[in-house]
Write an enzyme that holds these catalytic residues in place. Structure first.
Site, PDB file in Angstrom:
ATOM      1  N   ARG A 111      -0.022   4.532  -0.785  1.00  0.00           N
ATOM      2  CA  ARG A 111      -0.966   5.668  -0.396  1.00  0.00           C
ATOM      3  C   ARG A 111      -0.815   6.898  -1.449  1.00  0.00           C
ATOM      4  O   ARG A 111      -1.115   8.030  -1.207  1.00  0.00           O
ATOM      5  CB  ARG A 111      -0.165   6.135   0.794  1.00  0.00           C
ATOM      6  CG  ARG A 111       0.327   5.202   2.034  1.00  0.00           C
ATOM      7  CD  ARG A 111      -1.272   4.502   2.427  1.00  0.00           C
ATOM      8  NE  ARG A 111      -1.013   3.867   3.747  1.00  0.00           N
ATOM      9  CZ  ARG A 111      -1.678   2.825   3.884  1.00  0.00           C
ATOM     10  NH1 ARG A 111      -2.842   2.407   3.273  1.00  0.00           N
ATOM     11  NH2 ARG A 111      -1.516   2.303   5.057  1.00  0.00           N
TER      12      ARG A 111
ATOM     13  N   HIS B  47      -8.959  -9.488   0.813  1.00  0.00           N
ATOM     14  CA  HIS B  47      -8.750  -9.496   2.065  1.00  0.00           C
ATOM     15  C   HIS B  47      -9.987 -10.140   2.982  1.00  0.00           C
ATOM     16  O   HIS B  47     -11.046  -9.834   2.694  1.00  0.00           O
ATOM     17  CB  HIS B  47      -8.708  -8.042   2.534  1.00  0.00           C
ATOM     18  CG  HIS B  47      -8.651  -7.736   3.951  1.00  0.00           C
ATOM     19  ND1 HIS B  47      -7.444  -6.933   4.427  1.00  0.00           N
ATOM     20  CD2 HIS B  47      -9.239  -8.094   5.130  1.00  0.00           C
ATOM     21  CE1 HIS B  47      -7.599  -7.000   5.781  1.00  0.00           C
ATOM     22  NE2 HIS B  47      -8.602  -7.649   6.212  1.00  0.00           N
TER      23      HIS B  47
ATOM     24  N   ASN C 248      -6.713   0.819  -2.057  1.00  0.00           N
ATOM     25  CA  ASN C 248      -7.160   1.567  -1.515  1.00  0.00           C
ATOM     26  C   ASN C 248      -6.708   2.961  -1.133  1.00  0.00           C
ATOM     27  O   ASN C 248      -6.153   3.375  -0.163  1.00  0.00           O
ATOM     28  CB  ASN C 248      -7.478   0.704  -0.029  1.00  0.00           C
ATOM     29  CG  ASN C 248      -6.230   0.301   0.604  1.00  0.00           C
ATOM     30  OD1 ASN C 248      -5.128   0.056  -0.059  1.00  0.00           O
ATOM     31  ND2 ASN C 248      -5.915   0.285   1.863  1.00  0.00           N
TER      32      ASN C 248
ATOM     33  N   LYS D 273      -8.917  -6.922  -6.667  1.00  0.00           N
ATOM     34  CA  LYS D 273      -8.761  -6.994  -5.178  1.00  0.00           C
ATOM     35  C   LYS D 273     -10.032  -6.794  -4.454  1.00  0.00           C
ATOM     36  O   LYS D 273     -10.766  -5.686  -4.871  1.00  0.00           O
ATOM     37  CB  LYS D 273      -7.778  -5.926  -4.575  1.00  0.00           C
ATOM     38  CG  LYS D 273      -7.976  -5.701  -3.249  1.00  0.00           C
ATOM     39  CD  LYS D 273      -7.390  -6.733  -2.545  1.00  0.00           C
ATOM     40  CE  LYS D 273      -7.587  -6.651  -0.922  1.00  0.00           C
ATOM     41  NZ  LYS D 273      -6.477  -5.490  -0.116  1.00  0.00           N
TER      42      LYS D 273
ATOM     43  N   HIS E 215      -2.654 -12.235   3.054  1.00  0.00           N
ATOM     44  CA  HIS E 215      -2.209 -12.514   4.270  1.00  0.00           C
ATOM     45  C   HIS E 215      -2.999 -13.256   5.247  1.00  0.00           C
ATOM     46  O   HIS E 215      -3.784 -12.910   6.131  1.00  0.00           O
ATOM     47  CB  HIS E 215      -2.357 -11.099   4.668  1.00  0.00           C
ATOM     48  CG  HIS E 215      -3.579 -10.182   4.517  1.00  0.00           C
ATOM     49  ND1 HIS E 215      -4.740 -10.621   4.536  1.00  0.00           N
ATOM     50  CD2 HIS E 215      -3.351  -8.843   4.299  1.00  0.00           C
ATOM     51  CE1 HIS E 215      -5.752  -9.708   4.348  1.00  0.00           C
ATOM     52  NE2 HIS E 215      -4.907  -8.505   4.005  1.00  0.00           N
TER      53      HIS E 215
ATOM     54  N   HIS F  93       1.628   3.942   8.308  1.00  0.00           N
ATOM     55  CA  HIS F  93       0.776   5.159   8.914  1.00  0.00           C
ATOM     56  C   HIS F  93       1.907   5.868   9.601  1.00  0.00           C
ATOM     57  O   HIS F  93       3.116   5.360  10.012  1.00  0.00           O
ATOM     58  CB  HIS F  93      -0.135   4.383   9.846  1.00  0.00           C
ATOM     59  CG  HIS F  93      -1.122   3.737   9.223  1.00  0.00           C
ATOM     60  ND1 HIS F  93      -2.045   4.316   8.311  1.00  0.00           N
ATOM     61  CD2 HIS F  93      -1.437   2.485   8.907  1.00  0.00           C
ATOM     62  CE1 HIS F  93      -3.068   3.422   7.971  1.00  0.00           C
ATOM     63  NE2 HIS F  93      -2.439   2.153   8.503  1.00  0.00           N
TER      64      HIS F  93
ATOM     65  N   HIS G 274       1.010  -0.939   0.010  1.00  0.00           N
ATOM     66  CA  HIS G 274       0.002   0.038  -0.316  1.00  0.00           C
ATOM     67  C   HIS G 274       0.790   1.237   0.071  1.00  0.00           C
ATOM     68  O   HIS G 274       1.593   1.641   1.006  1.00  0.00           O
ATOM     69  CB  HIS G 274      -1.094  -0.052   1.159  1.00  0.00           C
ATOM     70  CG  HIS G 274      -1.616  -1.189   1.444  1.00  0.00           C
ATOM     71  ND1 HIS G 274      -2.990  -1.403   0.903  1.00  0.00           N
ATOM     72  CD2 HIS G 274      -1.595  -2.459   2.018  1.00  0.00           C
ATOM     73  CE1 HIS G 274      -3.479  -2.444   1.347  1.00  0.00           C
ATOM     74  NE2 HIS G 274      -2.576  -3.294   2.114  1.00  0.00           N
TER      75      HIS G 274
ATOM     76  N   ASP H 161       2.482  -6.690   2.381  1.00  0.00           N
ATOM     77  CA  ASP H 161       1.271  -6.073   3.076  1.00  0.00           C
ATOM     78  C   ASP H 161       1.711  -4.712   3.694  1.00  0.00           C
ATOM     79  O   ASP H 161       1.355  -4.158   4.533  1.00  0.00           O
ATOM     80  CB  ASP H 161       0.498  -6.714   3.927  1.00  0.00           C
ATOM     81  CG  ASP H 161      -0.863  -5.819   4.124  1.00  0.00           C
ATOM     82  OD1 ASP H 161      -1.229  -4.921   3.480  1.00  0.00           O
ATOM     83  OD2 ASP H 161      -1.744  -6.437   5.039  1.00  0.00           O
TER      84      ASP H 161
HETATM   85  O1  DOR Z   1      -3.556  -3.366   8.654  1.00  0.00           O
HETATM   86  C1  DOR Z   1      -3.949  -3.361   7.258  1.00  0.00           C
HETATM   87  N1  DOR Z   1      -3.756  -1.828   6.646  1.00  0.00           N
HETATM   88  N2  DOR Z   1      -4.340  -4.196   6.339  1.00  0.00           N
HETATM   89  C2  DOR Z   1      -4.563  -3.916   5.121  1.00  0.00           C
HETATM   90  O2  DOR Z   1      -5.077  -4.800   4.756  1.00  0.00           O
HETATM   91  C3  DOR Z   1      -4.791  -2.567   4.539  1.00  0.00           C
HETATM   92  C4  DOR Z   1      -3.728  -1.959   5.367  1.00  0.00           C
HETATM   93  C5  DOR Z   1      -3.665  -0.339   4.963  1.00  0.00           C
HETATM   94  O3  DOR Z   1      -4.087  -0.008   3.989  1.00  0.00           O
HETATM   95  O4  DOR Z   1      -3.414   0.333   5.913  1.00  0.00           O
END
Ligand code: DOR
Length: 435
Positions: free
Chosen positions: A64, A176, A94, A144, A230, A304, A62, A300
């Site tokens: 972002r 997921h 996402n 996905k 996962h 953050h 991911h 994965d």
């Molecule tokens: O913990 C997670 N965070 N699992 C995911 O599948 C998505 C991800 C996110 O995009 O932060």
């Protein structure tokens, strides 16, 4: 066209490890020859004491970008990949906007061509009403589905919508799998003041198993290729022993190496979806990798910021960064006797190429793309937050000392990482798929 000769490495070939000279041009592996038999090249790299492996293909990250680029973007995420020996990543939908239209997919591919130092591909995300998009998308590894909710608002939980996606699309699907009904019931039972460790009671074993079973049932009834992302529980691993060849599955380093016992030490840094489980689950996942019921290791990578992570649960977001350490963690696991280097190459390079029908990658073979990594199996190093290239600037493995490290990475024949530095001028290429 310039050529590179990599001399004296122990080369991890599909048939095993052997000493060889490997020659690359700006695109491909052009020759694999007996040691000392190639007279020269424009550039000669002496790899004595090192192993040469195919570049890692990480099929779940991911990054972002666009939308939450204060956490990560395609430049920083791909640079972290280069350092970690990942030469190809497949990125999840996402983002903001989510990759749920052909326009959003094209825009991401365009952005990646200007920002990525490694090769890239992007999944198309399913919604309850975008089947036409899923039918038309071609520049993508696959579809996905968030059958369980996670970061962002992508969720397809209604049976009718899921049936339609599995019945009416052709691309491989991954999902997921955490069951929303189970999660809601657990949340209610635990009440209004959940603590961090409750994360693994809310997103519990049953939530994972029920959802994985449901998705596999859909795939098998509709004869659709399906990849379980996962896997986190022993029960899913056991179930995967009974599924058909249509089904492949993946495990992540955090589910292999962390357990609920780590909440006390690491707090929300190990808050993930699916949640981390018990030490027995870790053992079962390792076993499933060894016996082939789980095929792939991917990160994965879900960054953050530390500020976001420090919010009290459940406001703290789920996800942790891993691309720059996943290969080193697995090399360390080889040195600990948990697996062999050949298995690591199978799980991180060859299998993901097979699962996603990626053309010309995942092996050291004449004619294949020159995506390669030199690893030093003896090099000891300590992971430090301050050394991380991921924009979020931390690792849950901060302070951990590992033995085994990637030391040089080539993307399409060009060195993108060496001497601890990434060459930010390099650009990766869009992944191509055999269909
Ligand atoms: O913990 C997670 N965070 N699992 C995911 O599948 C998505 C991800 C996110 O995009 O932060």
């Amino acid at each position: 066209m310039s050529t590179t000769l990599i001399r004296n490495a122990a080369v991890v070939l599909p048939q095993g490890i052997s000493s060889a000279d490997v020659v690359l041009d700006d695109q491909h592996i052009t020759q694999i020859a007996d040691p000392g038999s190639v007279p020269g090249a424009d550039d000669i790299v002496d790899a004595t004491g090192l192993h040469l492996i195919p570049g890692v293909i990480d099929d779940q990250v991911h990054f972002r970008d666009p939308g939450s680029t204060h956490k990560e973007d395609l430049s920083t995420g791909s640079q972290a990949c280069a350092k970690g020996g990942i030469t190809t990543f497949l990125e999840m939908p996402n983002t903001k906007p989510a990759t749920i239209t052909l326009e959003a997919l094209d825009a991401k591919l365009q952005l990646a061509s200007t920002k990525c130092v490694v090769n890239y591909g992007f999944y198309v995300g399913a919604t309850v009403d975008n089947v036409e998009v899923l039918q038309q998308a071609s520049r993508t590894p696959g579809i996905k589905i968030f059958i369980g909710s996670s970061t962002g608002d992508l969720l397809v939980d209604q049976q009718e919508a899921l049936e339609r996606i599995f019945a009416e699309t052709q691309l491989p699907i991954c999902a997921h799998c955490e069951d929303e009904t189970t999660i809601r019931a657990n949340t209610e039972r635990i009440g209004s003041n959940p603590q961090l460790a409750d994360h693994s009671r809310i997103r519990d074993h049953n939530a994972a198993l029920v959802s994985t079973r449901r998705a596999v049932d859909l795939a098998e009834r509709h004869q659709h290729r399906f990849h379980v992302l996962h896997v986190s529980t022993a029960q899913e691993a056991e179930f995967l022993r009974t599924t058909s060849d249509l089904i492949t599955a993946e495990a992540c380093p955090h589910h292999l190496l962390f357990s609920v016992d780590d909440y006390e030490r690491l707090g929300s840094l190990v808050q993930m979806n699916p949640s981390i489980k018990t030490a027995d689950d870790c053992t079962a996942l390792w076993e499933a990798l060894r016996d082939g019921s789980i095929n792939v290791i991917a990160t994965d990578h879900a960054p953050h910021t530390l500020e976001e992570k420090s919010r009290p649960y459940p406001q703290s977001p789920s996800g942790l960064p891993a691309v720059e350490n996943s290969l080193a963690l697995m090399l360390n696991s080889v040195n600990q006797g948990r697996c062999t280097l050949e298995q690591v190459v199978q799980w991180m390079c060859e299998s993901p190429a097979g699962v996603w029908n990626i053309s010309n990658k995942g092996r050291i073979q004449q004619g294949f793309d020159a995506d390669l990594v030199l690893v030093d199996m003896h090099k000891r190093h300590t992971i430090r937050n301050e050394d991380q290239l991921t924009k979020c600037g931390w690792s849950p493995w901060d302070g951990v000392t590992l033995t085994g490290q990637p030391v040089r990475t080539w993307v399409m024949g060009r060195t993108v990482f060496v001497n601890g530095k990434v060459n930010t001028e390099i650009r990766g290429q869009e992944v191509l798929y055999d269909r």
